[in-house]
Design a protein around this motif. Structure first.
Motif, PDB file in Angstrom:
ATOM      1  N   ARG A  78     -28.433 -10.486 -26.614  1.00 26.08           N
ATOM      2  CA  ARG A  78     -27.428  -9.964 -27.646  1.00 26.08           C
ATOM      3  C   ARG A  78     -26.259  -9.846 -27.387  1.00 26.08           C
ATOM      4  O   ARG A  78     -25.500 -10.382 -26.205  1.00 26.08           O
ATOM      5  CB  ARG A  78     -27.623  -8.348 -27.874  1.00 26.08           C
ATOM      6  CG  ARG A  78     -27.070  -7.828 -26.695  1.00 26.08           C
ATOM      7  CD  ARG A  78     -27.462  -6.335 -26.369  1.00 26.08           C
ATOM      8  NE  ARG A  78     -26.380  -5.861 -26.001  1.00 26.08           N
ATOM      9  CZ  ARG A  78     -27.143  -5.229 -23.963  1.00 26.08           C
ATOM     10  NH1 ARG A  78     -28.128  -5.447 -24.166  1.00 26.08           N
ATOM     11  NH2 ARG A  78     -26.471  -4.701 -22.866  1.00 26.08           N
ATOM     12  N   GLU A 106     -18.801  -7.469 -30.392  1.00 21.33           N
ATOM     13  CA  GLU A 106     -19.164  -6.922 -32.230  1.00 21.33           C
ATOM     14  C   GLU A 106     -18.714  -8.516 -32.557  1.00 21.33           C
ATOM     15  O   GLU A 106     -17.428  -8.491 -32.518  1.00 21.33           O
ATOM     16  CB  GLU A 106     -18.703  -6.279 -32.120  1.00 21.33           C
ATOM     17  CG  GLU A 106     -18.507  -4.824 -31.766  1.00 21.33           C
ATOM     18  CD  GLU A 106     -18.742  -3.335 -32.525  1.00 21.33           C
ATOM     19  OE1 GLU A 106     -18.003  -2.842 -33.541  1.00 21.33           O
ATOM     20  OE2 GLU A 106     -19.235  -2.445 -31.109  1.00 21.33           O
ATOM     21  N   GLU A 151     -20.977   0.905 -21.924  1.00 20.36           N
ATOM     22  CA  GLU A 151     -21.800   1.893 -23.228  1.00 20.36           C
ATOM     23  C   GLU A 151     -22.759   0.124 -23.791  1.00 20.36           C
ATOM     24  O   GLU A 151     -24.029   0.551 -23.872  1.00 20.36           O
ATOM     25  CB  GLU A 151     -21.331   1.801 -24.973  1.00 20.36           C
ATOM     26  CG  GLU A 151     -20.710   3.066 -24.653  1.00 20.36           C
ATOM     27  CD  GLU A 151     -21.003   4.243 -24.186  1.00 20.36           C
ATOM     28  OE1 GLU A 151     -22.729   4.079 -24.699  1.00 20.36           O
ATOM     29  OE2 GLU A 151     -21.719   4.993 -23.256  1.00 20.36           O
ATOM     30  N   ASP A 152     -22.459  -1.394 -23.066  1.00 19.59           N
ATOM     31  CA  ASP A 152     -22.960  -2.014 -23.548  1.00 19.59           C
ATOM     32  C   ASP A 152     -24.399  -2.569 -22.878  1.00 19.59           C
ATOM     33  O   ASP A 152     -25.092  -2.776 -21.903  1.00 19.59           O
ATOM     34  CB  ASP A 152     -22.383  -3.994 -23.524  1.00 19.59           C
ATOM     35  CG  ASP A 152     -22.593  -5.117 -23.202  1.00 19.59           C
ATOM     36  OD1 ASP A 152     -23.198  -5.335 -24.347  1.00 19.59           O
ATOM     37  OD2 ASP A 152     -22.427  -5.597 -22.345  1.00 19.59           O
ATOM     38  N   TYR A 153     -23.934  -1.609 -21.246  1.00 20.08           N
ATOM     39  CA  TYR A 153     -24.264  -2.178 -19.591  1.00 20.08           C
ATOM     40  C   TYR A 153     -25.763  -1.017 -20.174  1.00 20.08           C
ATOM     41  O   TYR A 153     -26.497  -1.872 -19.781  1.00 20.08           O
ATOM     42  CB  TYR A 153     -23.183  -1.846 -18.724  1.00 20.08           C
ATOM     43  CG  TYR A 153     -24.426  -1.539 -17.399  1.00 20.08           C
ATOM     44  CD1 TYR A 153     -24.956  -2.499 -16.858  1.00 20.08           C
ATOM     45  CD2 TYR A 153     -24.836  -0.169 -17.279  1.00 20.08           C
ATOM     46  CE1 TYR A 153     -25.648  -2.254 -15.389  1.00 20.08           C
ATOM     47  CE2 TYR A 153     -25.399  -0.017 -16.206  1.00 20.08           C
ATOM     48  CZ  TYR A 153     -25.946  -1.032 -15.002  1.00 20.08           C
ATOM     49  OH  TYR A 153     -26.499  -0.707 -13.682  1.00 20.08           O
ATOM     50  N   ILE A 167     -22.233  -9.751 -26.538  1.00 20.09           N
ATOM     51  CA  ILE A 167     -21.198  -8.997 -25.773  1.00 20.09           C
ATOM     52  C   ILE A 167     -20.169  -8.576 -26.845  1.00 20.09           C
ATOM     53  O   ILE A 167     -19.511  -7.144 -26.329  1.00 20.09           O
ATOM     54  CB  ILE A 167     -20.804  -9.134 -24.522  1.00 20.09           C
ATOM     55  CG1 ILE A 167     -20.171 -10.098 -24.183  1.00 20.09           C
ATOM     56  CG2 ILE A 167     -22.350  -9.992 -24.025  1.00 20.09           C
ATOM     57  CD1 ILE A 167     -18.968 -10.346 -23.069  1.00 20.09           C
ATOM     58  N   LEU A 205     -16.034  -8.469 -20.232  1.00 21.39           N
ATOM     59  CA  LEU A 205     -15.287  -7.996 -21.154  1.00 21.39           C
ATOM     60  C   LEU A 205     -14.228  -7.902 -21.030  1.00 21.39           C
ATOM     61  O   LEU A 205     -12.874  -7.102 -21.233  1.00 21.39           O
ATOM     62  CB  LEU A 205     -16.214  -6.743 -21.376  1.00 21.39           C
ATOM     63  CG  LEU A 205     -17.888  -7.312 -22.603  1.00 21.39           C
ATOM     64  CD1 LEU A 205     -19.165  -5.581 -22.443  1.00 21.39           C
ATOM     65  CD2 LEU A 205     -17.190  -7.708 -24.178  1.00 21.39           C
ATOM     66  N   LYS A 227     -27.024  -0.455 -22.753  1.00 26.62           N
ATOM     67  CA  LYS A 227     -28.405  -0.435 -24.273  1.00 26.62           C
ATOM     68  C   LYS A 227     -28.815  -0.945 -23.551  1.00 26.62           C
ATOM     69  O   LYS A 227     -30.349  -1.134 -23.879  1.00 26.62           O
ATOM     70  CB  LYS A 227     -27.510  -1.862 -24.901  1.00 26.62           C
ATOM     71  CG  LYS A 227     -26.105  -1.173 -25.932  1.00 26.62           C
ATOM     72  CD  LYS A 227     -25.646  -2.356 -26.535  1.00 26.62           C
ATOM     73  CE  LYS A 227     -24.401  -1.262 -27.509  1.00 26.62           C
ATOM     74  NZ  LYS A 227     -23.445  -3.026 -27.974  1.00 26.62           N
ATOM     75  N   TYR A 270     -16.588   1.299 -23.670  1.00 28.18           N
ATOM     76  CA  TYR A 270     -17.304   0.252 -24.583  1.00 28.18           C
ATOM     77  C   TYR A 270     -17.953  -0.653 -23.427  1.00 28.18           C
ATOM     78  O   TYR A 270     -19.356  -1.231 -23.224  1.00 28.18           O
ATOM     79  CB  TYR A 270     -16.020  -1.318 -25.440  1.00 28.18           C
ATOM     80  CG  TYR A 270     -16.989  -2.277 -25.719  1.00 28.18           C
ATOM     81  CD1 TYR A 270     -17.726  -2.097 -27.026  1.00 28.18           C
ATOM     82  CD2 TYR A 270     -17.125  -3.861 -25.549  1.00 28.18           C
ATOM     83  CE1 TYR A 270     -17.293  -3.208 -27.808  1.00 28.18           C
ATOM     84  CE2 TYR A 270     -18.206  -4.639 -25.995  1.00 28.18           C
ATOM     85  CZ  TYR A 270     -18.417  -4.535 -27.080  1.00 28.18           C
ATOM     86  OH  TYR A 270     -19.243  -5.146 -28.417  1.00 28.18           O
ATOM     87  N   SER A 283     -20.956  -9.703 -17.539  1.00 30.54           N
ATOM     88  CA  SER A 283     -21.151  -9.185 -18.660  1.00 30.54           C
ATOM     89  C   SER A 283     -19.934  -8.108 -18.427  1.00 30.54           C
ATOM     90  O   SER A 283     -18.645  -8.641 -20.050  1.00 30.54           O
ATOM     91  CB  SER A 283     -22.158  -8.235 -19.428  1.00 30.54           C
ATOM     92  OG  SER A 283     -23.224  -9.193 -20.198  1.00 30.54           O
TER      93      SER A 283
END
Length: 192
Positions: free
Chosen positions: A12, A16, A145-147, A14, A133, A149, A142, A129
């Motif tokens: 995915r 949006e 939350e990415d981690y 990282i 970020l 997922k 954020y 990541s």
């Protein structure tokens, strides 16, 4: 979760609305259609975070595809499972060395979009990541939350692995808010 590749679980972007950095588990089985998607979207820089031994066990076919610029940056200690839950954030911190700093600089100066991965796209990919970020000014929540997922994306895989390896504590290999928060606290202080 919509998967970019049919045979991966954790691929995915990282950011949006941006394909600048795509994180993944190793894309060992990638179709020509998926390769064309990468090329169409200028995702031609590939960064493999695994060791030579890991690459020999599970090869990514993009390494032999001349249409891509394939780079190997094995992150320190990322190929080992920490012994306790308290050691997980320490293992993340241990990945940040001169090789890691060189990788961040390399990625920051790459003109094309980038696909990067380790085996599961969880620890080494998660730490990288988080750093990318953070350096891009993303909010801490954020990043967390990415981690996290990854926990949902890999839940079945991690449970199966723990069930087949009785010596493995599922809590050590499952992404946890505490792990990335402790890493980020250290990383932010380290980069002041």
């Amino acid at each position: 979760m919509v998967h970019i590749f049919e045979k991966t679980l954790n691929t995915r972007p990282i950011f949006e609305n941006s394909l600048k950095f795509i994180r993944s588990d190793v894309p060992a089985e990638i179709t020509e259609g998926e390769i064309q998607w990468l090329l169409t979207n200028n995702i031609v820089t590939i960064v493999d975070l695994r060791t030579d031994e890991e690459r020999a066990k599970k090869e990514c076919p993009l390494i032999k595809d001349g249409r891509f610029s394939y780079h190997c940056f094995a992150l320190t200690g990322g190929d080992k499972i920490p012994p306790t839950v308290d050691d997980v954030p320490k293992s993340y911190i241990g990945m940040v060395d001169s090789q890691f700093d060189n990788l961040i600089e390399f990625l920051s100066n790459t003109e094309s979009n980038v696909l990067y991965f380790c085996n599961a796209g969880k620890d080494r990919t998660g730490v990288l990541s988080a750093a990318l970020l953070y350096k891009s000014g993303a909010e801490l929540e954020y990043i967390v939350e990415d981690y996290l997922k990854t926990k949902n994306n890999l839940e079945k895989l991690l449970n199966d692995f723990a069930n087949n390896n009785s010596e493995i504590d599922i809590n050590i290999i499952t992404p946890c808010r505490r792990y990335i928060e402790e890493f980020l606290e250290w990383y932010i202080n380290h980069n002041k």
